[in-house]
Design a protein around this motif. Sequence first.
Motif, PDB file in Angstrom:
ATOM      1  N   ASP A  86       1.315  -2.957   4.423  1.00 13.73           N
ATOM      2  CA  ASP A  86       1.728  -1.547   4.439  1.00 13.73           C
ATOM      3  C   ASP A  86       3.065  -1.342   3.748  1.00 13.73           C
ATOM      4  O   ASP A  86       3.859  -2.266   3.630  1.00 13.73           O
TER       5      ASP A  86
ATOM      6  N   LYS B  82       0.824  -1.210   0.000  1.00 13.34           N
ATOM      7  CA  LYS B  82       0.000   0.000   0.000  1.00 13.34           C
ATOM      8  C   LYS B  82       0.853   1.253   0.000  1.00 13.34           C
ATOM      9  O   LYS B  82       0.511   2.256  -0.629  1.00 13.34           O
ATOM     10  N   THR B  83       1.969   1.217   0.726  1.00 14.27           N
ATOM     11  CA  THR B  83       2.840   2.388   0.807  1.00 14.27           C
ATOM     12  C   THR B  83       3.851   2.460  -0.326  1.00 14.27           C
ATOM     13  O   THR B  83       4.531   3.464  -0.482  1.00 14.27           O
TER      14      THR B  83
ATOM     15  N   ASP C 135      -2.512   9.224  -0.583  1.00 14.68           N
ATOM     16  CA  ASP C 135      -1.541   8.295  -0.026  1.00 14.68           C
ATOM     17  C   ASP C 135      -0.334   8.064  -0.927  1.00 14.68           C
ATOM     18  O   ASP C 135       0.714   7.626  -0.445  1.00 14.68           O
ATOM     19  N   ASN C 136      -0.476   8.305  -2.233  1.00 16.10           N
ATOM     20  CA  ASN C 136       0.667   8.070  -3.114  1.00 16.10           C
ATOM     21  C   ASN C 136       1.166   9.324  -3.822  1.00 16.10           C
ATOM     22  O   ASN C 136       2.087   9.246  -4.640  1.00 16.10           O
TER      23      ASN C 136
END
Length: 331
Positions: free
Chosen positions: A331, A22-23, A59-60
């Motif tokens: 994550d 996700k990260t 988030d990105n």
Amino acid sequence: MSIVHVLLTGGIGSRLWPLSRKTSPKQYLNLFDGKSLFELTINRNKEIADKIIIVGNKDNSHLSQKAMELCNLPYTNIIESTPRNTAAAIAFAAFSVNPDSILIITPSDHLISGMPSYQEAMNEGIKKAEQGFIVTFGIKPTRPETGYGYIEHEDDFVKSFREKPNKDTAEDFIEKGNFLWNSGMFCFKASVFLEELKFYEKELYIKAYDAWKNSKNGFLDENLSLEIPSISVDYAVMERSKKIRVVSTSFEWSDLGSFESLYEYFVTNGYSKDENGNIVIGTDIFTGFVGLENTILVHTKDALLVVQKEKSQDVKKIYNVLDKMQSKLLD
């Protein structure tokens, strides 16, 4: 006439876990001679388009910014506070440009080789877009792939869009010869797309415009965004519009959606494998395979994955289990 490259940066790449997280989704991983799929996509289109719009989520966005610094190109950033699927993401980009601008929409996580063929396909798409068509790009299939959607066509007319088929159906598509893989890339005038979106999904159009006009420095308001119906561009427009045309392409393409496709890329480019076709990704530790063929071992600092190449689509099942557990391994 302005030609704008719109890069969609959503997606996690769950079938490439544990490399893709996700990260740090797959499009930002520097797996390709020190470059990421994101960088390769930007560089591939910079000679075709005169502007770049990045549409991603909060988030990105920092990962996109870092990648764009490496590309050293100016761009417009549209940051979604919450993902609302591809129809809204493309609408935001269309709202932000001149109505006559031609948009080339691409994902940020596909691998393409053969620049002359790619440029030829894009130029053909641009010409059709100038005539008021909404263009999709189809890939000539090289195998009965069950992980891709298909486009049934006759010349440049689209007869139907098909969801990911089972193996027997995919083989039938290949035998018929008038099916293309759906690349998820599009080309159209901003105004034409918005007119079709408004006609077929009026609520989505209105809510997306409301979120866009109330955005601040490219950041979209979360509360207004949550009111936008989450619908894919395929369902909202592509499968319903009468203005769709397809360009059948000849460049090599992969959505890098599984370890099988990553395996094929690595091996084709000289990546080390043993005599039974087994490979190791992510570690130099000696690894021996006994009684196994075409197996991929993936090593990260906190996870090991062992997968048979032909079963690589099933990696998403592990991802889904970990997701239900709210595991930090995602994550």
